[in-house]
Design an enzyme around this catalytic site. Structure first.
Site, PDB file in Angstrom:
ATOM      1  N   HIS B 137       0.872  -1.169   0.000  1.00 38.93           N
ATOM      2  CA  HIS B 137       0.000   0.000   0.000  1.00 38.93           C
ATOM      3  C   HIS B 137       0.914   1.225   0.000  1.00 38.93           C
ATOM      4  O   HIS B 137       2.023   1.166   0.546  1.00 38.93           O
ATOM      5  CB  HIS B 137      -0.829  -0.050   1.298  1.00 38.93           C
ATOM      6  N   ASP B 202       2.976  -4.678   7.893  1.00 38.09           N
ATOM      7  CA  ASP B 202       1.789  -3.857   7.702  1.00 38.09           C
ATOM      8  C   ASP B 202       0.595  -4.799   7.827  1.00 38.09           C
ATOM      9  O   ASP B 202       0.262  -5.528   6.891  1.00 38.09           O
ATOM     10  CB  ASP B 202       1.843  -3.185   6.325  1.00 38.09           C
ATOM     11  N   GLN B 205      -4.633  -5.089   6.937  1.00 39.66           N
ATOM     12  CA  GLN B 205      -5.671  -5.964   6.387  1.00 39.66           C
ATOM     13  C   GLN B 205      -5.693  -7.336   7.050  1.00 39.66           C
ATOM     14  O   GLN B 205      -6.530  -8.171   6.704  1.00 39.66           O
ATOM     15  CB  GLN B 205      -5.467  -6.156   4.871  1.00 39.66           C
ATOM     16  N   LYS B 228     -10.580  -0.346  10.442  1.00 38.30           N
ATOM     17  CA  LYS B 228     -10.818  -1.510   9.572  1.00 38.30           C
ATOM     18  C   LYS B 228     -11.232  -2.728  10.372  1.00 38.30           C
ATOM     19  O   LYS B 228     -11.431  -3.800   9.827  1.00 38.30           O
ATOM     20  CB  LYS B 228      -9.550  -1.834   8.768  1.00 38.30           C
ATOM     21  N   CYS B 366      -4.746   2.557  -3.791  1.00 37.29           N
ATOM     22  CA  CYS B 366      -3.492   3.002  -3.149  1.00 37.29           C
ATOM     23  C   CYS B 366      -2.374   2.000  -3.348  1.00 37.29           C
ATOM     24  O   CYS B 366      -1.559   1.773  -2.440  1.00 37.29           O
ATOM     25  CB  CYS B 366      -3.673   3.261  -1.659  1.00 37.29           C
TER      26      CYS B 366
HETATM   27  C1  LIG Z   1      -2.568  -2.745   3.500  1.00 40.88           C
HETATM   28  C2  LIG Z   1      -2.837  -1.374   4.024  1.00 40.88           C
HETATM   29  N1  LIG Z   1      -1.859  -0.698   4.626  1.00 40.88           N
HETATM   30  C3  LIG Z   1      -2.055   0.529   5.131  1.00 40.88           C
HETATM   31  C4  LIG Z   1      -3.270   1.161   5.024  1.00 40.88           C
HETATM   32  C5  LIG Z   1      -3.422   2.547   5.572  1.00 40.88           C
HETATM   33  O1  LIG Z   1      -4.258   2.574   6.666  1.00 40.88           O
HETATM   34  P1  LIG Z   1      -4.755   3.951   7.289  1.00 40.88           P
HETATM   35  O2  LIG Z   1      -5.285   4.758   6.154  1.00 40.88           O
HETATM   36  O3  LIG Z   1      -5.811   3.547   8.247  1.00 40.88           O
HETATM   37  O4  LIG Z   1      -3.579   4.574   7.948  1.00 40.88           O
HETATM   38  C6  LIG Z   1      -4.321   0.488   4.413  1.00 40.88           C
HETATM   39  C7  LIG Z   1      -5.645   1.125   4.296  1.00 40.88           C
HETATM   40  O5  LIG Z   1      -6.168   1.454   3.293  1.00 40.88           O
HETATM   41  C8  LIG Z   1      -4.093  -0.802   3.888  1.00 40.88           C
HETATM   42  O6  LIG Z   1      -5.072  -1.466   3.248  1.00 40.88           O
END
Ligand SMILES: Cc1ncc(COP(=O)(O)O)c(C=O)c1O
Lengths: 147, 408
Positions: B137, B202, B205, B228, B366
């Site tokens: 991401h 990370d 998900q 999430k 993203c």
């Molecule tokens: C795999 C992953 N990493 C990081 C993020 C970023 O999360 P946040 O926007 O809650 O900081 C997301 C969310 O869209 C994600 O799906």
């Protein structure tokens, strides 16, 4: 889905399936790219400008039905217009898709895009081609962005 | 299961969770009706919020609203206790042990930035390498680009490069937010260990959907977001080895994170508070505590089996449609399905599905580099959670069929 028919008019679906002036001009005097960073839509324009008129124009790229149809209709409308005329069309078109106001008839077949104004997130789809055209004609070499 | 068994209608299969009663816990679903349905299939973006979480947030605002760690009166003490108890529960939800500290952040993005900045500044030097995957991401890519630039380090991607003595940190996505791929992060952490590199997962998900145990994963840092996993927006967590967090300088500076301050210099509070400058998102942290209670009550194993069944059904149904292309086919996958429909751009599809009250995501999610590599500018994405069922999948495929008709 009836209210969506107002957005996706038959004419728009037709242009989406059979886009006009799709491709690239080999001998272009002007060219430019548009990019919508939010949704990834990309668009390229090539133009043949003679004197101060748009003699010919092509577009290529990938995008949703609204952005593709808008680009297709735009190419058919601006062909033969002077640069000044396209600038005034840009303003009228922008007003159309943001307010639904079709003005005094100057827009002609562009008026089918009026439904867009009810869907604020789709305005950038409808205007990508126009922003790209504006950049091309003003000689700006930057990628037009709608966001 | 035999071939015919997998094609049984959904009514003949049972799901591990009682969706009807689960949905009753979610005001957003209770406020909808047959005429005004809401089929929410964008859980990878954010999840819906159960009454229990809303109540916890409301209780803070209506019964003991006060700042934490500094108010010497009953409400302040209650707020501090609730905030710290939430930390404790969220920490144990992911298996944080004695050697871990859990820092409240604004979300995954802030947690990763914290490590990239504070750990990076302390440890990265010219020539060092940061190892990522190509499916990160943007929030686990862009912070490292900035850090690498500043340190003179470079980015490597697991596809092309391997672990070497130059590798200083390996930061990888656990479950892809585009394809649902579940990466074998345990293998990655042990490879990283063998070259002496630090690891960050990370888990934005994965923590919401998979039973997670940081001790078993053997990573140094783990980042995830509350919103999430049924929690409020504005809160997430960085779980890290206390030893590493102790060595790092603060990320943000201000109140709360200091021990002593003079005009010229200051000393820092203990971990985790050293990394929680300023008034934190108190109500949201308390809400996240209630969210992990809710998830634990249902059981993460059960939730995972439930989503796996819904996802399997969705893949079957979508594969039956000749116009549909599904992206990603990892054998280990979570409840995320990226797809495209011939002749209907994902933005148009998402607009048309919305007419039937169905919410899916359309775009690059993203994760532009991996989309560029696949040569697709955008896809639609359906992602499931504990309140989705077979009927939701049927509504999705029926609405895709009518969208195809609409556009032709
Ligand atoms: C795999 C992953 N990493 C990081 C993020 C970023 O999360 P946040 O926007 O809650 O900081 C997301 C969310 O869209 C994600 O799906």
């Amino acid at each position: 889905m009836d209210d969506l028919r107002e957005l996706y008019q038959e004419v728009i679906l037709d242009h989406n399936q059979n886009p006009q002036n799709f491709g690239r001009l080999e001998a272009a005097t002007h060219s430019g790219d548009g990019y919508n960073p939010l949704c990834g839509d990309r668009l390229s324009l090539t133009l043949d400008v003679r004197g101060d008129s748009v003699n010919d124009i092509r577009f290529s790229g990938s995008g949703c039905a609204i952005s593709k149809a808008s680009a297709s209709i735009m190419t058919t409308v601006v062909k033969g217009k002077t640069v000044v005329e396209t600038e005034s069309l840009f303003d009228a078109f922008h007003k159309l898709v943001t307010t639904g106001d079709a003005g005094d008839g100057e827009l002609g077949k562009l008026a089918v895009m009026a439904g867009v104004h009810k869907y604020p997130v789709r305005v950038k789809c409808a205007t990508l081609a126009w922003h790209t055209l504006k950049n091309c004609l003003s000689g700006k070499n930057e990628v037009a962005k709608t966001e | 299961m035999t071939e015919t068994a997998t094609l049984e209608p959904p009514a003949a299969r049972t799901l591990p969770l009682d969706v009807e009663s689960t949905r009753n816990d979610f005001p957003i679903f209770r406020n909808r009706s047959v005429e005004n349905p809401f089929t929410y299939l964008d859980n990878a973006a954010t999840s819906q919020t159960p009454r229990q979480v809303v109540d916890a947030v409301e209780a803070y605002y209506t019964q003991y609203n006060a700042n934490v760690h500094r108010s010497i009166y009953a409400a302040g003490e209650e707020a501090t206790e609730a905030y710290e108890s939430a930390r404790e529960r969220v920490g144990s939800f992911i298996g944080a042990g004695d050697s871990h500290a859990v820092v409240f952040t604004r979300g995954t993005t802030e947690a990763i930035n914290l490590v990239a900045y504070a750990w990076g500044r302390l440890n990265l030097r010219e020539g060092d390498e940061i190892l990522l995957t190509e499916m990160e991401h943007h929030s686990n890519l862009v912070p490292w680009q900035l850090t690498a630039q500043q340190a003179g380090a470079s980015l490597r991607f697991i596809v092309e490069a391997c672990f070497s003595e130059k590798t200083r940190i390996v930061s990888v996505i656990h479950q892809s937010n585009v394809f649902g791929t579940i990466n074998n992060v345990h293998k990655i952490t042990s490879l990283a260990k063998s070259v002496g590199a630090v690891t960050l997962i990370d888990a934005a998900q994965s923590v919401p959907h998979l039973h997670t145990d940081v001790s078993a994963l053997d990573c140094d840092f783990l980042a995830f977001s509350g919103h999430k996993m049924l929690g409020p927006t504005g809160v997430g967590m960085l779980c890290g080895r206390t030893e590493l967090l102790d060595q790092m300088e603060p990320f943000l500076a201000g109140g709360e994170m200091i021990r002593t301050v003079s005009l010229d210099s200051s000393t820092w509070n203990d971990v985790p508070w050293k990394f929680e400058a300023g008034t934190p998102n108190i109500a949201q942290a308390i809400g996240l505590g209630a969210a992990v209670d809710y998830l634990s009550h249902l059981g993460m194993e059960t939730i995972h089996r439930h989503e796996a069944a819904v996802t399997e059904y969705a893949l079957e149904k979508l594969e039956e449609m000749p116009e549909v292309t599904i992206y990603g086919s990892a054998p280990e996958r979570g409840g995320v399905v990226a797809f495209n429909v011939d002749g209907v751009h994902p933005h148009d599809l998402s607009q048309l599905l919305d007419r039937d009250g169905i919410a899916v995501r359309a775009g690059h999610h993203c994760a532009q580099p991996i989309m560029d590599k696949l040569n697709v500018s955008a896809t639609a994405r359906a992602s499931f959670y504990l309140y989705n069922d077979f009927d939701d999948v049927d509504r999705l495929t029926e609405s895709i069929a009518s969208s195809l008709e609409f556009m032709s």
